[in-house]
Write an enzyme that holds these catalytic residues in place. Structure first.
Site, PDB file in Angstrom:
ATOM      1  N   GLU A   1       0.875  -1.177   0.000  1.00 51.21           N
ATOM      2  CA  GLU A   1       0.000   0.000   0.000  1.00 51.21           C
ATOM      3  C   GLU A   1       0.905   1.217   0.000  1.00 51.21           C
ATOM      4  O   GLU A   1       1.420   1.610   1.053  1.00 51.21           O
ATOM      5  CB  GLU A   1      -0.909  -0.019   1.242  1.00 51.21           C
ATOM      6  CG  GLU A   1      -1.892  -1.179   1.280  1.00 51.21           C
ATOM      7  CD  GLU A   1      -3.018  -1.032   0.261  1.00 51.21           C
ATOM      8  OE1 GLU A   1      -3.209   0.077  -0.271  1.00 51.21           O
ATOM      9  OE2 GLU A   1      -3.695  -2.037  -0.013  1.00 51.21           O
TER      10      GLU A   1
ATOM     11  N   CYS B   1      -2.147   9.462   2.359  1.00 52.19           N
ATOM     12  CA  CYS B   1      -1.682   8.901   1.085  1.00 52.19           C
ATOM     13  C   CYS B   1      -2.612   9.235  -0.075  1.00 52.19           C
ATOM     14  O   CYS B   1      -2.166   9.343  -1.210  1.00 52.19           O
ATOM     15  CB  CYS B   1      -1.522   7.394   1.218  1.00 52.19           C
ATOM     16  SG  CYS B   1      -3.014   6.611   1.829  1.00 52.19           S
TER      17      CYS B   1
HETATM   18  P1  NAD Z   1       8.082   4.459   5.339  1.00 54.03           P
HETATM   19  O1  NAD Z   1       8.142   3.617   4.138  1.00 54.03           O
HETATM   20  O2  NAD Z   1       9.257   5.265   5.750  1.00 54.03           O
HETATM   21  O3  NAD Z   1       7.660   3.590   6.650  1.00 54.03           O
HETATM   22  C1  NAD Z   1       6.673   2.625   6.629  1.00 54.03           C
HETATM   23  C2  NAD Z   1       7.141   1.386   7.392  1.00 54.03           C
HETATM   24  O4  NAD Z   1       8.322   0.878   6.827  1.00 54.03           O
HETATM   25  C3  NAD Z   1       7.449   1.645   8.871  1.00 54.03           C
HETATM   26  O5  NAD Z   1       6.946   0.553   9.619  1.00 54.03           O
HETATM   27  C4  NAD Z   1       8.959   1.705   8.902  1.00 54.03           C
HETATM   28  O6  NAD Z   1       9.495   1.281  10.127  1.00 54.03           O
HETATM   29  C5  NAD Z   1       9.350   0.755   7.814  1.00 54.03           C
HETATM   30  N1  NAD Z   1      10.628   1.112   7.222  1.00 54.03           N
HETATM   31  C6  NAD Z   1      11.098   2.362   6.982  1.00 54.03           C
HETATM   32  N2  NAD Z   1      12.321   2.304   6.418  1.00 54.03           N
HETATM   33  C7  NAD Z   1      12.625   0.993   6.299  1.00 54.03           C
HETATM   34  C8  NAD Z   1      13.748   0.278   5.793  1.00 54.03           C
HETATM   35  N3  NAD Z   1      14.799   0.893   5.300  1.00 54.03           N
HETATM   36  N4  NAD Z   1      13.686  -1.071   5.819  1.00 54.03           N
HETATM   37  C9  NAD Z   1      12.612  -1.708   6.319  1.00 54.03           C
HETATM   38  N5  NAD Z   1      11.544  -1.095   6.814  1.00 54.03           N
HETATM   39  C10 NAD Z   1      11.542   0.227   6.813  1.00 54.03           C
HETATM   40  O7  NAD Z   1       6.831   5.344   5.008  1.00 54.03           O
HETATM   41  P2  NAD Z   1       6.324   6.603   5.764  1.00 54.03           P
HETATM   42  O8  NAD Z   1       7.268   7.749   5.586  1.00 54.03           O
HETATM   43  O9  NAD Z   1       5.981   6.165   7.143  1.00 54.03           O
HETATM   44  O10 NAD Z   1       4.964   6.932   4.959  1.00 54.03           O
HETATM   45  C11 NAD Z   1       4.907   7.860   3.909  1.00 54.03           C
HETATM   46  C12 NAD Z   1       4.581   7.171   2.603  1.00 54.03           C
HETATM   47  O11 NAD Z   1       3.671   6.131   2.782  1.00 54.03           O
HETATM   48  C13 NAD Z   1       3.927   8.124   1.632  1.00 54.03           C
HETATM   49  O12 NAD Z   1       4.424   7.868   0.354  1.00 54.03           O
HETATM   50  C14 NAD Z   1       2.469   7.750   1.707  1.00 54.03           C
HETATM   51  O13 NAD Z   1       1.730   8.087   0.561  1.00 54.03           O
HETATM   52  C15 NAD Z   1       2.561   6.277   1.899  1.00 54.03           C
HETATM   53  N6  NAD Z   1       1.346   5.777   2.545  1.00 54.03           N
HETATM   54  C16 NAD Z   1       0.536   4.949   1.846  1.00 54.03           C
HETATM   55  C17 NAD Z   1      -0.646   4.507   2.417  1.00 54.03           C
HETATM   56  C18 NAD Z   1      -1.603   3.597   1.695  1.00 54.03           C
HETATM   57  O14 NAD Z   1      -2.510   3.087   2.341  1.00 54.03           O
HETATM   58  N7  NAD Z   1      -1.445   3.369   0.412  1.00 54.03           N
HETATM   59  C19 NAD Z   1      -0.965   4.916   3.710  1.00 54.03           C
HETATM   60  C20 NAD Z   1      -0.094   5.739   4.392  1.00 54.03           C
HETATM   61  C21 NAD Z   1       1.081   6.156   3.815  1.00 54.03           C
END
Ligand code: NAD
Length: 498
Positions: A213, A247
């Site tokens: 997602e 998002c």
């Molecule tokens: P992120 O990808 O930084 O974090 C999300 C998850 O991934 C967290 O649990 C984090 O701990 C983990 N994570 C982060 N870096 C990692 C790595 N290097 N290796 C493994 N795991 C890791 O995302 P964010 O900054 O929290 O969210 C922002 C983005 O998410 C935006 O692009 C937004 O549009 C998208 N988003 C999408 C939805 C959806 O339902 N489609 C919902 C919310 C956010």
């Protein structure tokens, strides 16, 4: 205990619980779902408090999106679990006339859910409801970026749900990389596309299926022939709720110069009214999650070549970015190069719906698409000539409120879907089961498949495949059912007699 040892311990407990068959009976899943509802209802105050500490979100937004939405989803599952889980029994088919065919919905095993911080409860617990209801064990890893909610979720789940089947792991990105080395049976990830790629890469080592997602730049189009005031309110609500950290927020607006002038005029009044003259002092306006994200947004405003016509103020210490509108934004402007994920709305002017469509199609597939036109042909054009995860005509973000509509992206905005029944299906393996009769009659009917082969057998099977296989009685008039049954019975009698 080392981090690896503690991960291994949790995953082993979850796997043993799954293998014991504990999660399989519907009665167990229903009992857990009821406890889940109780957990949410009894923790309202704590949830409000934790999310306020992480995001300074107004309790209206918390109540609607993070509490009531989740309780509603769990109750939908309680009411419908039996029907979601019941196997699809196949209709009569001549090749399996004495047999029973069905599609069972079975759990995958141990599911890993990686949550995001912007709606920390919703984006972790809504997928968890589907995974639990489908009979899986769950390991949930909420986002470390919202630490108070992550801690609360861990406490709540440990206190209310079965401690062997459902676990919360708190881990930073580096530790999450370690976690991803372990074998899971399904991974459900919400977050950025870059990390999504890492998750998919790690999952490929175990050939583990994933739902991603992700986000992206979701466009909104307002036609010259539209109700500008309603459209303006609805676009601004999508852009400024949760300070734009959603998002599916409308990321940029496409419209003519004429609409732009009306939109900006309207927005100046609306923003003043909504945030009582000063968004920084308003309780209704959320903060940016971290200094890093605040500086990122500040940099976008500092480097844009567009003209700021509303807001524009940033106070990094207070994690505040003012509700902002920027006009005269070119397609290669910094504001158009990445997902904004903050309360800034760039307006790109276009001369026609066709130009708007071309812009959308020249970019990665968005998660959502919004269109505001009085003429439905224009709305349909925008919808039918583009591809996006979801579409909402006449509003923004509202398509996610209705949990009968699956939620998910396409291409760069993700893969897979969830919400309501689609969550159950996502977290279930659809297993084909054929229960073959071993009666002498069944054996006689299938005997022609055995060697030695000859032309008579070839002709007989060819005839059956060409003429009778189509009598897979799914629906249609009763006449078809009767005809198929009579033909089937006739063939069985004929072969049995021969
Ligand atoms: P992120 O990808 O930084 O974090 C999300 C998850 O991934 C967290 O649990 C984090 O701990 C983990 N994570 C982060 N870096 C990692 C790595 N290097 N290796 C493994 N795991 C890791 O995302 P964010 O900054 O929290 O969210 C922002 C983005 O998410 C935006 O692009 C937004 O549009 C998208 N988003 C999408 C939805 C959806 O339902 N489609 C919902 C919310 C956010």
């Amino acid at each position: 205990m080392s981090i690896d040892a503690s991960f291994e311990k949790v995953i082993t407990v979850a796997r043993n619980a799954f293998n014991s068959g504990k999660t399989r009976p519907l009665s167990f899943r229903l009992a857990q779902l009821r406890k889940f509802v109780k957990m949410m209802e009894e923790s309202r105050t704590e949830i409000q408090h934790a999310i306020n500490l992480d995001l300074r979100k107004h309790k209206l937004e918390v109540t609607l999106y993070e509490i009531e939405g989740i309780i509603h989803e769990a109750k939908v599952f309680i009411d419908n679990l039996k029907s979601y889980a019941s196997p699809d029994v196949l209709p009569f088919n001549l090749l399996a006339a004495l047999d029973k065919g069905m599609i069972e919905k079975v759990p995958f095993g141990v599911v890993l859910i990686l949550g995001a911080w912007n709606y920390p409860f919703l984006l972790s617990l809504q997928p968890m409801i589907g995974a639990l209801a489908a009979g899986n064990s769950v390991v949930l890893k909420p986002s470390e970026v919202a630490p108070h909610t992550a801690q609360l979720m861990a406490e709540m789940i440990t206190k209310y749900l079965d401690p062997e089947c459902y676990h919360v792991i708190q881990a930073n990105p580096e530790e999450t990389q370690h976690l991803l080395k372990y074998k899971f049976d399904y991974i459900f990830y919400t977050g950025s596309s870059n990390v999504g790629k890492l998750v998919m890469q790690a999952a490929s080592q175990h050939l583990c299926p994933v739902t991603l997602e992700l986000g992206g730049k979701s466009p909104a189009y307002i036609d010259d022939n539209s109700d500008y005031e309603i459209a303006c309110k609805r676009v601004l609500w999508g852009r400024y709720a949760n300070a734009g950290q959603t998002c599916i927020a409308p990321d940029y607006l496409l419209c003519s110069k004429k609409v732009e002038t009306e939109f900006v005029k309207c927005a100046q009044t609306i923003v003043k009214e909504w945030y009582e003259g000063d968004a920084q002092k308003s309780q209704s306006f959320t903060r940016i999650i971290s200094e890093r994200h605040c500086l990122r947004l500040k940099n976008l405003l500092d480097t844009t070549r567009g003209k700021i016509v509303l807001g524009g103020r940033v106070d990094v210490q207070d994690l505040f970015v003012e509700p902002t509108i920027v006009v005269d934004v070119a397609l290669d402007d910094p504001l158009m190069m990445e997902e904004i994920f903050g309360p800034i709305l760039p307006i790109v002017s276009v001369n026609s719906i066709h130009e708007a469509i071309d812009i959308v199609n020249s970019r990665p597939r968005p998660l959502a698409l919004y269109s505001f036109a009085k003429n439905s042909k224009v709305n349909n054009d925008f919808k039918d000539k583009t591809i996006s995860g979801g579409v909402c005509i006449g509003d923004t973000m509202w398509h996610c409120v209705w949990n009968g509509l699956p939620f998910g992206g396409v291409g760069n905005s993700g893969m897979g879907r969830y919400q309501g029944k689609s969550s159950f299906d996502t977290f279930s393996h659809h297993r084909s089961v054929l229960d073959r009769s071993m009666s002498p009659l069944s054996e006689k009917l299938g005997e022609a498949r055995y060697p030695p082969y000859n032309d008579t057998k070839i002709n007989m099977f060819t005839f059956i495949i060409r003429h009778f296989l189509k009598f897979d009685v799914t629906a249609g008039p009763i006449f078809t059912h009767i005809l198929a049954f009579l033909i089937g019975a006739g063939i069985i009698a004929l072969i049995a007699w021969a």
